[in-house]
Write a protein that holds these residues in place. Structure first.
Motif, mmCIF file in Angstrom:
data_model
loop_
_atom_site.group_PDB
_atom_site.id
_atom_site.type_symbol
_atom_site.label_atom_id
_atom_site.label_comp_id
_atom_site.label_asym_id
_atom_site.label_seq_id
_atom_site.Cartn_x
_atom_site.Cartn_y
_atom_site.Cartn_z
ATOM 1 N N SER A 90 -41.864 22.319 -86.861
ATOM 2 C CA SER A 90 -42.477 21.057 -87.265
ATOM 3 C C SER A 90 -41.709 20.417 -88.415
ATOM 4 C CB SER A 90 -43.935 21.274 -87.690
ATOM 5 O OG SER A 90 -43.995 22.069 -88.871
ATOM 6 N N TYR A 91 -42.009 19.158 -88.618
ATOM 7 C CA TYR A 91 -41.494 18.437 -89.778
ATOM 8 C C TYR A 91 -42.647 17.674 -90.397
ATOM 9 C CZ TYR A 91 -39.173 15.046 -92.751
ATOM 10 O OH TYR A 91 -38.803 14.292 -93.838
ATOM 11 N N SER A 92 -42.838 17.807 -91.704
ATOM 12 C CA SER A 92 -43.926 17.125 -92.398
ATOM 13 C C SER A 92 -43.420 16.443 -93.655
ATOM 14 C CB SER A 92 -45.047 18.110 -92.746
ATOM 15 O OG SER A 92 -44.554 19.145 -93.586
ATOM 16 N N ASN A 93 -44.087 15.345 -94.013
ATOM 17 C CA ASN A 93 -43.713 14.600 -95.205
ATOM 18 C C ASN A 93 -44.876 13.686 -95.548
ATOM 19 O OD1 ASN A 93 -42.198 13.537 -97.333
ATOM 20 N ND2 ASN A 93 -40.315 13.464 -96.097
ATOM 21 N N TYR A 101 -47.859 12.990 -92.857
ATOM 22 C CA TYR A 101 -47.684 13.072 -91.415
ATOM 23 C C TYR A 101 -46.953 14.352 -91.047
ATOM 24 C CZ TYR A 101 -42.945 11.381 -92.470
ATOM 25 O OH TYR A 101 -41.682 11.233 -92.987
ATOM 26 N N ASN A 102 -47.180 14.787 -89.808
ATOM 27 C CA ASN A 102 -46.557 16.010 -89.318
ATOM 28 C C ASN A 102 -46.238 15.849 -87.837
ATOM 29 O OD1 ASN A 102 -46.224 19.194 -89.888
ATOM 30 N ND2 ASN A 102 -47.041 18.877 -87.821
ATOM 31 N N LEU A 103 -45.005 16.174 -87.457
ATOM 32 C CA LEU A 103 -44.571 16.181 -86.062
ATOM 33 C C LEU A 103 -44.226 17.610 -85.693
ATOM 34 C CD1 LEU A 103 -42.143 13.116 -86.169
ATOM 35 C CD2 LEU A 103 -44.390 13.148 -85.076
ATOM 36 N N GLY A 104 -44.717 18.077 -84.537
ATOM 37 C CA GLY A 104 -44.465 19.465 -84.210
ATOM 38 C C GLY A 104 -44.392 19.762 -82.730
ATOM 39 N N TYR A 105 -43.857 20.940 -82.439
ATOM 40 C CA TYR A 105 -43.769 21.470 -81.074
ATOM 41 C C TYR A 105 -44.255 22.909 -81.137
ATOM 42 C CZ TYR A 105 -41.761 23.576 -76.869
ATOM 43 O OH TYR A 105 -41.587 24.269 -75.698
ATOM 44 N N GLU A 120 -46.772 22.266 -76.091
ATOM 45 C CA GLU A 120 -47.315 20.979 -76.498
ATOM 46 C C GLU A 120 -46.466 20.338 -77.592
ATOM 47 O OE1 GLU A 120 -52.162 21.416 -75.990
ATOM 48 O OE2 GLU A 120 -51.247 21.950 -77.903
ATOM 49 N N LEU A 121 -46.519 19.022 -77.650
ATOM 50 C CA LEU A 121 -46.050 18.251 -78.787
ATOM 51 C C LEU A 121 -47.269 17.775 -79.551
ATOM 52 C CD1 LEU A 121 -43.249 16.007 -77.236
ATOM 53 C CD2 LEU A 121 -42.926 17.904 -78.827
ATOM 54 N N ASN A 122 -47.155 17.651 -80.868
ATOM 55 C CA ASN A 122 -48.309 17.207 -81.644
ATOM 56 C C ASN A 122 -47.899 16.287 -82.790
ATOM 57 O OD1 ASN A 122 -47.965 19.014 -84.197
ATOM 58 N ND2 ASN A 122 -47.810 20.442 -82.469
ATOM 59 N N LEU A 123 -48.811 15.424 -83.145
ATOM 60 C CA LEU A 123 -48.652 14.503 -84.263
ATOM 61 C C LEU A 123 -49.948 14.486 -85.051
ATOM 62 C CD1 LEU A 123 -47.418 12.107 -85.878
ATOM 63 C CD2 LEU A 123 -48.348 10.594 -84.110
ATOM 64 N N SER A 124 -49.864 14.606 -86.368
ATOM 65 C CA SER A 124 -51.053 14.541 -87.207
ATOM 66 C C SER A 124 -50.809 13.649 -88.407
ATOM 67 C CB SER A 124 -51.485 15.938 -87.662
ATOM 68 O OG SER A 124 -50.500 16.534 -88.472
ATOM 69 N N LEU A 125 -51.865 12.967 -88.819
ATOM 70 C CA LEU A 125 -51.853 12.117 -90.002
ATOM 71 C C LEU A 125 -52.951 12.582 -90.932
ATOM 72 C CD1 LEU A 125 -51.537 8.630 -88.254
ATOM 73 C CD2 LEU A 125 -49.675 9.973 -89.267
ATOM 74 N N SER A 126 -52.691 12.530 -92.233
ATOM 75 C CA SER A 126 -53.699 12.974 -93.193
ATOM 76 C C SER A 126 -53.712 12.058 -94.408
ATOM 77 C CB SER A 126 -53.434 14.415 -93.633
ATOM 78 O OG SER A 126 -52.169 14.525 -94.267
ATOM 79 N N TYR A 127 -54.888 11.909 -94.958
ATOM 80 C CA TYR A 127 -55.038 11.126 -96.190
ATOM 81 C C TYR A 127 -56.226 11.683 -96.956
ATOM 82 C CZ TYR A 127 -55.392 7.287 -99.480
ATOM 83 O OH TYR A 127 -55.427 6.545 -100.637
ATOM 84 N N SER A 133 -55.419 14.473 -85.468
ATOM 85 C CA SER A 133 -54.309 15.119 -84.771
ATOM 86 C C SER A 133 -54.352 14.790 -83.287
ATOM 87 C CB SER A 133 -54.371 16.643 -84.949
ATOM 88 O OG SER A 133 -54.285 17.013 -86.310
ATOM 89 N N TYR A 134 -53.163 14.678 -82.709
ATOM 90 C CA TYR A 134 -53.058 14.424 -81.270
ATOM 91 C C TYR A 134 -52.063 15.411 -80.685
ATOM 92 C CZ TYR A 134 -52.014 12.107 -76.858
ATOM 93 O OH TYR A 134 -51.831 11.831 -75.521
#
Length: 221
Positions: A90-93, A101-105, A120-127, A133-134
Protein backbone atom coordinates in the motif's frame (compact mmCIF):
# COMPACT_ATOMS: atom_id res chain seq x y z
CA UNK A 1 1.86 -6.84 18.37
CA UNK A 2 -1.40 -10.90 26.21
CA UNK A 3 5.74 -11.55 45.48
CA UNK A 4 8.45 -10.35 46.87
CA UNK A 5 10.22 -7.07 46.18
CA UNK A 6 13.30 -9.07 45.15
CA UNK A 7 11.48 -11.14 42.52
CA UNK A 8 9.69 -8.05 41.21
CA UNK A 9 13.01 -6.20 40.88
CA UNK A 10 14.54 -9.11 38.97
CA UNK A 11 11.54 -9.19 36.63
CA UNK A 12 11.87 -5.48 35.91
CA UNK A 13 15.58 -5.89 35.19
CA UNK A 14 14.88 -8.69 32.73
CA UNK A 15 12.19 -6.65 30.98
CA UNK A 16 14.49 -3.63 30.75
CA UNK A 17 17.30 -5.76 29.35
CA UNK A 18 14.94 -7.26 26.78
CA UNK A 19 13.71 -3.86 25.66
CA UNK A 20 17.25 -2.54 25.42
CA UNK A 21 18.31 -5.50 23.30
CA UNK A 22 15.26 -5.09 21.05
CA UNK A 23 15.95 -1.40 20.56
CA UNK A 24 19.58 -2.05 19.73
CA UNK A 25 18.61 -4.46 16.95
CA UNK A 26 15.43 -2.72 15.77
CA UNK A 27 14.88 -2.10 12.06
CA UNK A 28 13.07 1.17 11.44
CA UNK A 29 9.57 0.56 10.12
CA UNK A 30 9.57 -3.21 10.73
CA UNK A 31 7.00 -4.60 13.17
CA UNK A 32 5.13 -7.77 14.04
CA UNK A 33 1.68 -8.39 15.46
CA UNK A 34 -0.20 -11.27 17.06
CA UNK A 35 -3.85 -11.70 18.05
CA UNK A 36 -5.97 -14.27 19.84
CA UNK A 37 -9.75 -14.10 19.46
CA UNK A 38 -12.84 -16.18 20.20
CA UNK A 39 -13.91 -15.76 16.54
CA UNK A 40 -12.50 -14.43 13.27
CA UNK A 41 -15.04 -12.21 11.53
CA UNK A 42 -14.40 -10.70 8.10
CA UNK A 43 -16.96 -8.22 6.83
CA UNK A 44 -19.37 -9.48 9.43
CA UNK A 45 -19.13 -13.19 8.57
CA UNK A 46 -17.19 -15.82 10.52
CA UNK A 47 -14.14 -17.26 8.78
CA UNK A 48 -13.54 -19.97 11.39
CA UNK A 49 -17.02 -21.49 11.69
CA UNK A 50 -17.41 -19.53 14.96
CA UNK A 51 -14.29 -21.12 16.44
CA UNK A 52 -11.35 -19.34 18.05
CA UNK A 53 -8.61 -17.82 15.92
CA UNK A 54 -4.90 -17.20 16.33
CA UNK A 55 -3.37 -14.77 13.86
CA UNK A 56 -0.26 -12.72 13.29
CA UNK A 57 1.78 -10.88 10.74
CA UNK A 58 4.83 -8.83 9.85
CA UNK A 59 4.72 -5.33 8.33
CA UNK A 60 7.26 -2.93 6.91
CA UNK A 61 6.34 0.77 6.73
CA UNK A 62 8.72 3.10 4.87
CA UNK A 63 8.89 6.78 5.76
CA UNK A 64 7.80 7.61 2.19
CA UNK A 65 4.38 6.07 2.84
CA UNK A 66 4.92 2.76 1.08
CA UNK A 67 4.22 -0.40 3.07
CA UNK A 68 4.27 -4.16 2.55
CA UNK A 69 3.22 -6.96 4.82
CA UNK A 70 1.88 -10.44 5.35
CA UNK A 71 -0.67 -11.85 7.78
CA UNK A 72 -1.94 -15.35 8.56
CA UNK A 73 -4.77 -16.95 10.52
CA UNK A 74 -6.56 -20.25 10.82
CA UNK A 75 -9.67 -20.27 8.60
CA UNK A 76 -12.47 -22.74 7.90
CA UNK A 77 -15.16 -21.26 5.64
CA UNK A 78 -14.69 -23.62 2.68
CA UNK A 79 -14.02 -27.30 2.17
CA UNK A 80 -10.38 -28.39 2.51
CA UNK A 81 -9.44 -25.09 4.16
CA UNK A 82 -7.33 -24.67 7.28
CA UNK A 83 -5.57 -21.30 6.93
CA UNK A 84 -5.59 -17.87 5.34
CA UNK A 85 -2.41 -16.09 4.26
CA UNK A 86 -2.60 -12.48 3.09
CA UNK A 87 0.10 -10.56 1.24
CA UNK A 88 -0.37 -6.85 0.68
CA UNK A 89 1.22 -3.58 -0.38
CA UNK A 90 0.00 0.00 0.00
CA UNK A 91 0.83 3.66 -0.20
CA UNK A 92 -0.56 6.20 2.28
CA UNK A 93 -0.19 9.93 2.76
CA UNK A 94 -2.15 12.99 3.83
CA UNK A 95 -2.97 16.40 2.39
CA UNK A 96 -2.37 19.75 4.05
CA UNK A 97 -6.05 19.95 5.02
CA UNK A 98 -5.75 16.78 7.12
CA UNK A 99 -7.39 14.41 4.62
CA UNK A 100 -5.57 11.11 4.59
CA UNK A 101 -5.64 8.55 1.81
CA UNK A 102 -4.45 5.00 1.22
CA UNK A 103 -4.14 2.94 -1.97
CA UNK A 104 -3.54 -0.77 -1.64
CA UNK A 105 -3.51 -4.26 -3.12
CA UNK A 106 -4.10 -7.48 -1.17
CA UNK A 107 -3.94 -11.14 -2.14
CA UNK A 108 -5.87 -13.65 -0.02
CA UNK A 109 -4.36 -17.15 -0.23
CA UNK A 110 -5.79 -20.39 1.18
CA UNK A 111 -5.01 -24.12 1.03
CA UNK A 112 -4.53 -25.07 -2.64
CA UNK A 113 -7.24 -27.75 -2.42
CA UNK A 114 -9.75 -25.13 -1.27
CA UNK A 115 -9.42 -23.23 -4.58
CA UNK A 116 -10.56 -20.00 -2.90
CA UNK A 117 -7.75 -17.51 -3.55
CA UNK A 118 -8.69 -13.99 -4.62
CA UNK A 119 -7.25 -10.48 -4.72
CA UNK A 120 -8.53 -6.92 -4.32
CA UNK A 121 -7.60 -3.30 -4.88
CA UNK A 122 -8.65 -0.82 -2.22
CA UNK A 123 -8.89 2.91 -1.63
CA UNK A 124 -9.59 4.60 1.70
CA UNK A 125 -10.02 8.19 2.81
CA UNK A 126 -9.84 9.43 6.38
CA UNK A 127 -10.39 12.67 8.22
CA UNK A 128 -10.20 13.10 11.97
CA UNK A 129 -12.19 10.23 13.51
CA UNK A 130 -13.91 9.18 10.27
CA UNK A 131 -12.94 6.98 7.34
CA UNK A 132 -14.48 5.36 4.26
CA UNK A 133 -13.05 2.46 2.26
CA UNK A 134 -13.78 0.87 -1.09
CA UNK A 135 -12.54 -2.57 -2.15
CA UNK A 136 -13.02 -4.17 -5.55
CA UNK A 137 -12.22 -7.64 -6.82
CA UNK A 138 -9.21 -8.06 -9.11
CA UNK A 139 -9.36 -11.83 -9.72
CA UNK A 140 -10.41 -15.04 -7.99
CA UNK A 141 -10.21 -18.82 -8.26
CA UNK A 142 -14.00 -18.74 -8.56
CA UNK A 143 -13.65 -17.21 -12.06
CA UNK A 144 -14.49 -13.73 -10.84
CA UNK A 145 -13.48 -10.83 -13.07
CA UNK A 146 -12.16 -7.39 -12.27
CA UNK A 147 -14.82 -5.26 -10.56
CA UNK A 148 -17.38 -8.07 -10.20
CA UNK A 149 -17.58 -7.76 -6.41
CA UNK A 150 -17.07 -4.68 -4.26
CA UNK A 151 -17.19 -3.73 -0.60
CA UNK A 152 -17.88 -0.23 0.72
CA UNK A 153 -17.49 0.63 4.40
CA UNK A 154 -17.66 3.59 6.73
CA UNK A 155 -15.99 3.72 10.15
CA UNK A 156 -15.66 6.11 13.04
CA UNK A 157 -13.49 5.85 16.16
CA UNK A 158 -13.65 8.14 19.20
CA UNK A 159 -11.41 8.35 22.26
CA UNK A 160 -13.93 8.47 25.10
CA UNK A 161 -11.33 8.17 27.87
CA UNK A 162 -7.54 7.86 28.08
CA UNK A 163 -6.55 4.91 25.82
CA UNK A 164 -10.24 3.85 25.58
CA UNK A 165 -11.69 3.90 22.05
CA UNK A 166 -15.29 3.44 20.92
CA UNK A 167 -15.59 2.47 17.25
CA UNK A 168 -18.54 2.09 14.86
CA UNK A 169 -18.66 0.24 11.54
CA UNK A 170 -21.08 -0.06 8.63
CA UNK A 171 -20.36 -2.00 5.44
CA UNK A 172 -22.06 -3.12 2.24
CA UNK A 173 -20.88 -6.11 0.14
CA UNK A 174 -22.06 -6.07 -3.48
CA UNK A 175 -21.72 -9.32 -5.46
CA UNK A 176 -22.11 -9.56 -9.22
CA UNK A 177 -23.70 -13.01 -8.78
CA UNK A 178 -26.16 -11.78 -6.12
CA UNK A 179 -26.30 -12.29 -2.37
CA UNK A 180 -25.49 -8.69 -1.40
CA UNK A 181 -25.58 -7.90 2.31
CA UNK A 182 -24.84 -5.26 4.93
CA UNK A 183 -22.77 -5.68 8.07
CA UNK A 184 -22.44 -3.41 11.09
CA UNK A 185 -20.79 -3.38 14.46
CA UNK A 186 -19.58 -1.50 17.48
CA UNK A 187 -16.48 -2.16 19.57
CA UNK A 188 -14.72 -0.90 22.65
CA UNK A 189 -10.95 -1.24 22.96
CA UNK A 190 -8.17 -0.33 25.33
CA UNK A 191 -4.55 -1.27 24.90
CA UNK A 192 -4.59 -4.58 23.08
CA UNK A 193 -7.98 -5.68 24.42
CA UNK A 194 -11.15 -5.36 22.33
CA UNK A 195 -14.81 -6.24 22.90
CA UNK A 196 -17.21 -5.97 19.98
CA UNK A 197 -20.75 -6.71 18.80
CA UNK A 198 -21.20 -7.45 15.09
CA UNK A 199 -24.13 -8.46 12.89
CA UNK A 200 -25.32 -8.66 9.28
CA UNK A 201 -28.68 -8.58 7.50
CA UNK A 202 -28.10 -12.08 6.08
CA UNK A 203 -30.44 -14.97 6.81
CA UNK A 204 -29.40 -18.00 8.81
CA UNK A 205 -26.31 -18.35 10.99
CA UNK A 206 -24.45 -15.54 9.20
CA UNK A 207 -27.21 -13.16 10.26
CA UNK A 208 -26.84 -13.80 13.97
CA UNK A 209 -25.28 -11.34 16.41
CA UNK A 210 -21.64 -12.15 17.17
CA UNK A 211 -19.71 -11.17 20.27
CA UNK A 212 -15.99 -10.96 19.57
CA UNK A 213 -13.36 -10.67 22.29
CA UNK A 214 -9.72 -10.37 21.29
CA UNK A 215 -6.30 -9.39 22.52
CA UNK A 216 -3.52 -8.10 20.25
CA UNK A 217 0.08 -7.14 20.74
CA UNK A 218 2.52 -5.27 18.48
CA UNK A 219 6.29 -5.62 18.52
CA UNK A 220 8.96 -3.45 16.89
CA UNK A 221 11.51 -5.70 15.21
Amino acid sequence: MQQTKISLSISMLLITASLTTSSAHAIAGLSANATVSNNYLWRGVTQTNNAAAISGGIDYQHSSGFAVGTWASNADWAQNMSYELDVYASYSNSLDNGLGYNLGYIYYAYDSDAESDFSELNLSLSYDAYSISYHTLVSSDADGSFGDDSYLSADAAFDIAPELTLAFHLGYYDFDAGGDYRDYGVSLSKGGFSFGLFDTDLDGADGELNVVISYSTNIDL
